[in-house]
Design an enzyme around this catalytic site. Structure first.
Site, PDB file in Angstrom:
ATOM      1  N   ARG A  49     -59.208  14.506  10.057  1.00  0.00           N
ATOM      2  CA  ARG A  49     -59.531  13.833   8.617  1.00  0.00           C
ATOM      3  C   ARG A  49     -58.360  13.160   8.129  1.00  0.00           C
ATOM      4  O   ARG A  49     -57.451  12.398   8.855  1.00  0.00           O
ATOM      5  CB  ARG A  49     -59.896  15.230   7.836  1.00  0.00           C
ATOM      6  CG  ARG A  49     -59.081  16.184   8.154  1.00  0.00           C
ATOM      7  CD  ARG A  49     -57.844  16.841   7.883  1.00  0.00           C
ATOM      8  NE  ARG A  49     -57.283  15.722   6.227  1.00  0.00           N
ATOM      9  CZ  ARG A  49     -56.053  15.311   5.959  1.00  0.00           C
ATOM     10  NH1 ARG A  49     -54.957  15.209   7.284  1.00  0.00           N
ATOM     11  NH2 ARG A  49     -55.843  14.139   4.730  1.00  0.00           N
ATOM     12  N   GLY A  50     -58.500  12.370   7.162  1.00  0.00           N
ATOM     13  CA  GLY A  50     -57.839  11.487   6.568  1.00  0.00           C
ATOM     14  C   GLY A  50     -58.590  10.058   6.805  1.00  0.00           C
ATOM     15  O   GLY A  50     -59.119   9.961   8.197  1.00  0.00           O
ATOM     16  N   ALA A  51     -58.787   8.921   5.967  1.00  0.00           N
ATOM     17  CA  ALA A  51     -58.755   7.853   6.469  1.00  0.00           C
ATOM     18  C   ALA A  51     -59.445   7.496   7.905  1.00  0.00           C
ATOM     19  O   ALA A  51     -59.695   6.816   8.473  1.00  0.00           O
ATOM     20  CB  ALA A  51     -59.101   7.247   4.892  1.00  0.00           C
ATOM     21  N   ASP A 222     -58.712   7.018   0.885  1.00  0.00           N
ATOM     22  CA  ASP A 222     -59.991   6.683   1.138  1.00  0.00           C
ATOM     23  C   ASP A 222     -60.465   4.735   1.392  1.00  0.00           C
ATOM     24  O   ASP A 222     -62.150   4.962   1.848  1.00  0.00           O
ATOM     25  CB  ASP A 222     -61.197   7.401   0.568  1.00  0.00           C
ATOM     26  CG  ASP A 222     -60.699   9.275   1.577  1.00  0.00           C
ATOM     27  OD1 ASP A 222     -59.730   9.605   0.801  1.00  0.00           O
ATOM     28  OD2 ASP A 222     -60.441   9.265   2.687  1.00  0.00           O
ATOM     29  N   ASN A 232     -59.555   9.518  -3.950  1.00  0.00           N
ATOM     30  CA  ASN A 232     -58.951   9.941  -2.988  1.00  0.00           C
ATOM     31  C   ASN A 232     -59.437  11.203  -3.369  1.00  0.00           C
ATOM     32  O   ASN A 232     -60.082  11.571  -4.104  1.00  0.00           O
ATOM     33  CB  ASN A 232     -57.662   9.682  -3.699  1.00  0.00           C
ATOM     34  CG  ASN A 232     -56.665   9.728  -2.309  1.00  0.00           C
ATOM     35  OD1 ASN A 232     -57.148  10.278  -1.238  1.00  0.00           O
ATOM     36  ND2 ASN A 232     -55.965  10.985  -2.274  1.00  0.00           N
TER      37      ASN A 232
HETATM   38  O1  MRU Z   1     -60.884  15.316   2.698  1.00  0.00           O
HETATM   39  P1  MRU Z   1     -60.111  14.580   3.802  1.00  0.00           P
HETATM   40  O2  MRU Z   1     -59.276  15.341   4.058  1.00  0.00           O
HETATM   41  O3  MRU Z   1     -60.223  13.767   4.867  1.00  0.00           O
HETATM   42  O4  MRU Z   1     -59.850  13.444   2.742  1.00  0.00           O
HETATM   43  C1  MRU Z   1     -58.235  12.611   3.212  1.00  0.00           C
HETATM   44  C2  MRU Z   1     -57.435  12.274   1.740  1.00  0.00           C
HETATM   45  O5  MRU Z   1     -57.679  12.488   0.672  1.00  0.00           O
HETATM   46  C3  MRU Z   1     -56.463  11.021   2.026  1.00  0.00           C
HETATM   47  O6  MRU Z   1     -55.366  11.315   1.096  1.00  0.00           O
HETATM   48  C4  MRU Z   1     -56.790   9.474   2.769  1.00  0.00           C
HETATM   49  O7  MRU Z   1     -57.976   9.908   3.300  1.00  0.00           O
HETATM   50  C5  MRU Z   1     -55.947   8.645   2.818  1.00  0.00           C
HETATM   51  S1  MRU Z   1     -55.480   9.508   4.482  1.00  0.00           S
HETATM   52  C6  MRU Z   1     -54.378   8.864   4.851  1.00  0.00           C
END
Ligand code: MRU
Length: 342
Positions: A49-51, A222, A232
């Site tokens: 996970r994470g963008a 995101d 985000n």
């Molecule tokens: O639902 P997630 O854990 O994928 O959400 C991630 C976030 O909101 C992060 O802050 C975002 O993707 C930036 S990651 C560098």
């Protein structure tokens, strides 16, 4: 050392190996994707996970689909249908599609996406660290770290670099209900890399700000709309409002792959709704009475007026953001070579 000590996504040419983020911090186990469907499942189920990490995984998923000789457009559609908010997913898939159309090498293109992401995070660290004076006590929300990227991290990349420069007195990590990315993942990776971190309940952030114990906030993103509105993790907007009320700078770090110039404002950003089970239960234990409806939006939008500065791999953008965002995307497009192997 400024870099993270682990690699969240490994590609050996045949399969993707991911740290299974669902099981951290209790267990450090790995999840292997040998097919594009495995990659789609890993994204949907939040193994990864994470963008940026989602985009990288999807790019390798396209390589797996091409190897298997399946209909590539169908695989791309399947990968795109996993999570709606992070624009990096669609950016990476578009890039893989363009690579194929140009007769490029898909494997090399996916590797380039990962390597470039790591380099962008290092650059964001270099640009963002000087914003934080020595002794900064900084709050972050969710996990925008090495786990969420090709390595180093976006918000945590800035923190890592600033820490290596002696600027960070301590990091406060919001636990980040309901999925607990802050408590589980940010705490895990900062502890592992020797950055002092304290976890707090999301609801305690305002109290710490009121007591003068937080000097700055930094988060990842995101999707950044063309006007600088920022999507985000759910709860980010609350933190931004609190920071504004207390006169605390609120920084957002994200690579240009997170900027969506085709979406004029945050109102156009799709917000993922996730299963009520994440709210009704903690582990196996049910907290909410059966039959009571639950809201579980996974993201929120922070209006540009609450953002002190945006940090990309090309530098720091101050408000008004529209011009700077367009310039940073143009610089990234200029700098990007043609698809690998074409
Ligand atoms: O639902 P997630 O854990 O994928 O959400 C991630 C976030 O909101 C992060 O802050 C975002 O993707 C930036 S990651 C560098």
């Amino acid at each position: 050392m400024t870099g993270s000590s682990f690699s969240p996504i490994a590609w050996d040419g045949d399969a993707i190996t991911l740290i299974d983020q669902r099981r951290l911090p209790a267990e450090e186990v790995y999840f292997t994707c040998a097919t594009w469907e495995d990659a789609a499942l890993a994204i949907r189920e939040m193994v990864v996970r994470g963008a940026p990490a989602i985009g990288i995984t999807a790019a390798y998923g396209v390589v797996l689909a091409a190897r298997a000789g399946v209909d590539l457009e169908a695989a791309i559609a399947g990968l795109a249908a996993t999570r709606p908010t992070a624009v990096n997913l669609f950016w990476a898939l578009d890039r893989m599609r363009a690579c194929r159309a140009a007769g490029g090498d898909l494997d090399a293109e996916a590797r380039a996406i990962q390597a470039e992401d790591r380099a962008m995070c290092e650059a964001m660290g270099a640009h963002g660290a000087p914003l934080l004076p020595p002794g900064t006590r900084i709050l972050t929300h969710c996990n925008a770290g090495a786990l969420a990227t090709g390595g180093h991290g976006t918000a945590l990349g800035v923190i890592r670099t600033a820490h290596a420069q002696g600027r960070i007195a301590g990091v406060y990590a919001d636990e980040t209900r309901p999925y607990l990315q802050g408590a589980r993942l940010t705490a895990w990776e900062l502890q592992r890399d020797g950055v002092p971190v304290t976890v707090l309940p999301d609801v305690a952030a305002g109290h710490l700000m009121q007591q003068g114990r937080i000097d700055a906030v930094i988060v990842g993103t995101d999707r950044v709309a063309a006007n600088g509105d920022v999507a985000n993790k759910i709860g980010t907007y609350t933190v931004a409002v609190l920071a504004h009320a207390h006169g605390i700078p609120f920084y957002v770090a994200g690579p240009t792959s997170t900027i969506d110039l085709e979406t004029p404002t945050g109102a156009g950003i799709p917000i993922e709704q996730r299963t009520p089970l994440e709210v009704t239960h903690v582990g196996d234990r049910r907290l909410v009475p059966v039959g009571v409806p639950v809201e579980n939006p996974a993201f929120d939008v922070t209006p540009a007026r609450l953002v002190t500065a945006l940090i990309t791999e090309h530098g720091v953008i101050r408000p008004p953001f529209a011009e700077g965002l367009a310039a940073h995307v143009a610089a990234a497009d200029d700098g990007r070579r043609s698809p690998a192997g074409s």
